[in-house]
Design an enzyme around this catalytic site. Sequence first.
Site, PDB file in Angstrom:
ATOM      1  N   HIS A 188       1.627  -8.345  83.893  1.00 55.36           N
ATOM      2  CA  HIS A 188       2.383  -8.705  82.699  1.00 55.36           C
ATOM      3  C   HIS A 188       3.364  -9.829  82.978  1.00 55.36           C
ATOM      4  O   HIS A 188       3.728 -10.565  82.085  1.00 55.36           O
ATOM      5  CB  HIS A 188       3.065  -7.471  82.111  1.00 55.36           C
ATOM      6  CG  HIS A 188       2.084  -6.626  81.369  1.00 55.36           C
ATOM      7  ND1 HIS A 188       1.469  -5.550  81.928  1.00 55.36           N
ATOM      8  CD2 HIS A 188       1.558  -6.785  80.133  1.00 55.36           C
ATOM      9  CE1 HIS A 188       0.618  -5.045  81.067  1.00 55.36           C
ATOM     10  NE2 HIS A 188       0.651  -5.770  79.962  1.00 55.36           N
ATOM     11  N   GLU A 431      -9.855  -1.206  74.630  1.00 55.83           N
ATOM     12  CA  GLU A 431      -9.498  -1.618  75.985  1.00 55.83           C
ATOM     13  C   GLU A 431      -9.892  -0.566  77.022  1.00 55.83           C
ATOM     14  O   GLU A 431      -9.518  -0.670  78.186  1.00 55.83           O
ATOM     15  CB  GLU A 431      -8.024  -2.002  76.098  1.00 55.83           C
ATOM     16  CG  GLU A 431      -7.044  -0.982  75.609  1.00 55.83           C
ATOM     17  CD  GLU A 431      -5.585  -1.458  75.723  1.00 55.83           C
ATOM     18  OE1 GLU A 431      -5.311  -2.495  76.346  1.00 55.83           O
ATOM     19  OE2 GLU A 431      -4.716  -0.753  75.176  1.00 55.83           O
ATOM     20  N   ASP A 455      -7.217  -4.805  80.146  1.00 52.89           N
ATOM     21  CA  ASP A 455      -7.461  -3.417  80.537  1.00 52.89           C
ATOM     22  C   ASP A 455      -8.949  -3.080  80.502  1.00 52.89           C
ATOM     23  O   ASP A 455      -9.428  -2.314  81.336  1.00 52.89           O
ATOM     24  CB  ASP A 455      -6.666  -2.458  79.637  1.00 52.89           C
ATOM     25  CG  ASP A 455      -5.227  -2.338  80.117  1.00 52.89           C
ATOM     26  OD1 ASP A 455      -5.022  -2.239  81.338  1.00 52.89           O
ATOM     27  OD2 ASP A 455      -4.310  -2.376  79.280  1.00 52.89           O
ATOM     28  N   CYS A 502      -7.589  -9.903  71.968  1.00 54.78           N
ATOM     29  CA  CYS A 502      -6.205 -10.302  72.256  1.00 54.78           C
ATOM     30  C   CYS A 502      -5.889 -10.288  73.738  1.00 54.78           C
ATOM     31  O   CYS A 502      -4.780 -10.604  74.142  1.00 54.78           O
ATOM     32  CB  CYS A 502      -5.207  -9.446  71.483  1.00 54.78           C
ATOM     33  SG  CYS A 502      -5.259  -7.720  71.972  1.00 54.78           S
TER      34      CYS A 502
HETATM   35  C1  PEP Z   1      -5.150  -6.008  77.277  1.00 50.04           C
HETATM   36  O1  PEP Z   1      -5.198  -4.979  77.963  1.00 50.04           O
HETATM   37  O2  PEP Z   1      -6.027  -6.890  77.299  1.00 50.04           O
HETATM   38  C2  PEP Z   1      -4.007  -6.241  76.378  1.00 50.04           C
HETATM   39  C3  PEP Z   1      -3.992  -7.218  75.503  1.00 50.04           C
HETATM   40  O3  PEP Z   1      -2.925  -5.436  76.529  1.00 50.04           O
HETATM   41  P1  PEP Z   1      -1.893  -5.561  77.754  1.00 50.04           P
HETATM   42  O4  PEP Z   1      -2.257  -6.790  78.541  1.00 50.04           O
HETATM   43  O5  PEP Z   1      -0.534  -5.641  77.171  1.00 50.04           O
HETATM   44  O6  PEP Z   1      -2.155  -4.301  78.507  1.00 50.04           O
HETATM   45 MG    MG Z   2      -3.812  -3.350  77.573  1.00 56.53          MG
END
Ligand code: PEP
Ligand code: MG
Length: 543
Positions: A188, A431, A455, A502
């Site tokens: 992140h 995910e 994920d 996303c």
């Molecule tokens: C993902 O897992 O692709 C996602 C968009 O959520 P995050 O990266 O916040 O886990």
């Molecule tokens: Mg995610």
Amino acid sequence: MKRFKGRGAYGAVAIGAASVFSRQKKEITPARTDDPEAELQRLEQAKAEAVGQLSEIYEKALKEAGESSAQIFEIHIMMLEDDDYNDSIKGIITGKSVCAEYAVAETAENFARMFSALDDPYMQARAADVRDISDRLIACLCGKAEVRAELSGKRVICADDLTPSETVTLDKDKVLAFVTAHGSSNSHTAILARTMNIPAVIGAGREFLSAVTDGCKMIVDGHTGEIIIDPDEATERSFLEKQRADAENKALLEKLKGKPNVTKDGREIKIYANIGSVDEAAAALENDAGGIGLFRSEFLYLESKDYPTEEQQFSAYKAVLQMMEGKRVIIRTLDIGADKQADYFGLSREENPALGLRALRICLTRPEIFRTQLRALYRASVYGRLGIMFPMVTSVSEVEECMAICGSVREELAAEGIPFSDDIELGIMIETPAAAVISDRLAPLVDFFSVGTNDLTQYTLACDRQNPKLERFADPHHEAVLRLIELSAKNAHAHGAWIGICGELAADTTLTETFLRMGIDELSVSAPFVLPVRQAVRNADLS
Ligand code: PEP
Ligand code: MG
């Protein structure tokens, strides 16, 4: 001149002075004193200085981040002035004839241990605060300037690793680039760097951290992952040239603003932006995003020292909806856990946090937290076009439970006479492989899917997204991942739902055409990628 190599997390070149971010504490030894009175005086002076620093930070936070974020500094001042805390420090100085630094450190550890042993998660979280104020007090006793004050001008932040909460609390106006010795480019922290439009290189290695010193000149190339310390003139010139080329390319992309996201043969797709805070909605608009495809609402929780209230959340969601002026805004409910930890949740340590109690699982186990967020979302819905999305879904029953809770929140608000929109889209993230495989069962329950490829890749390929050693195995282009996305798209459309992506893969322009062919309706990317993806869409020809 020294060269290092990591993985570029966000492409741009930065040239500037380094600032080494260190949370490693100096070892404090119990130095004896013959003059405890003098130590008590030093303590009083240091305390006054620490209170002065905190008051300044409070004012700044109040102006820039609002009352809720500023409150913690007020609490810190109260803790510094607390009688029990001060009596303990003074007792250790006079009783053991030791220096004030040691007395503060020992008091901090005793108080922190006491807080951690309490049952109440709120009180447990105070352990971090008592350590924090004590570190500040010790820094004042040692005559060290405050870390923030040392950052004059923009700097390249160099760290062993940064947690998402450390990254969000850095003063963005002072960050030229990030370089971390460890960490993975899917973390992140890397995602935040992209969202914040800051060049970043992740995983530069331990040797890099030994070589870099505060204030040394550095070049960071977020495209290639190259890092150069103390560059010679010719090298600096060549990177300045690269910076100029980047600027020219950016100017070309600027020309795409206002143009539709249509392929040569007429297929249109929506391009939205991912954001982690209200402020980032401005970057989404600046980059001409058609909406917000993912608002990672958990950052509201990470920035805060306690559960954000319904009122605080309501004003954040309302602000984003108003800023986006009727464009679609998809807000994801709290996705805390795994690498996104907030102490006050009091989550216990887990062997495999990525497979643990996180995201929707926390919401369904602690419905009071979930309902507060849903009430805030529904109340904000009258200010724009809201979509609510649930993360980490694996089963039909979870989605049914979410829908039932949403229904009961609606009933509650209606009974209280509080208005909310009757046109809110409800969707889920795809995910987990489980969600993709049963997407035919999930699609009839929702308005949309949004594929979280970060994920989905982690869980499909059994590769921890935080582990940099697995990067060569964690291939998001893997056929298994792409097939799961295709299957989800087919099932979404068969049941009248729309589907977006996303995860970070949405910004990978080598796949834009593949996604268009799968029938993906929307791509949501960090704001700086909106125009590059638009360019890729406009260059594609599906005929
Ligand atoms: C993902 O897992 O692709 C996602 C968009 O959520 P995050 O990266 O916040 O886990
Ligand atoms: Mg995610």
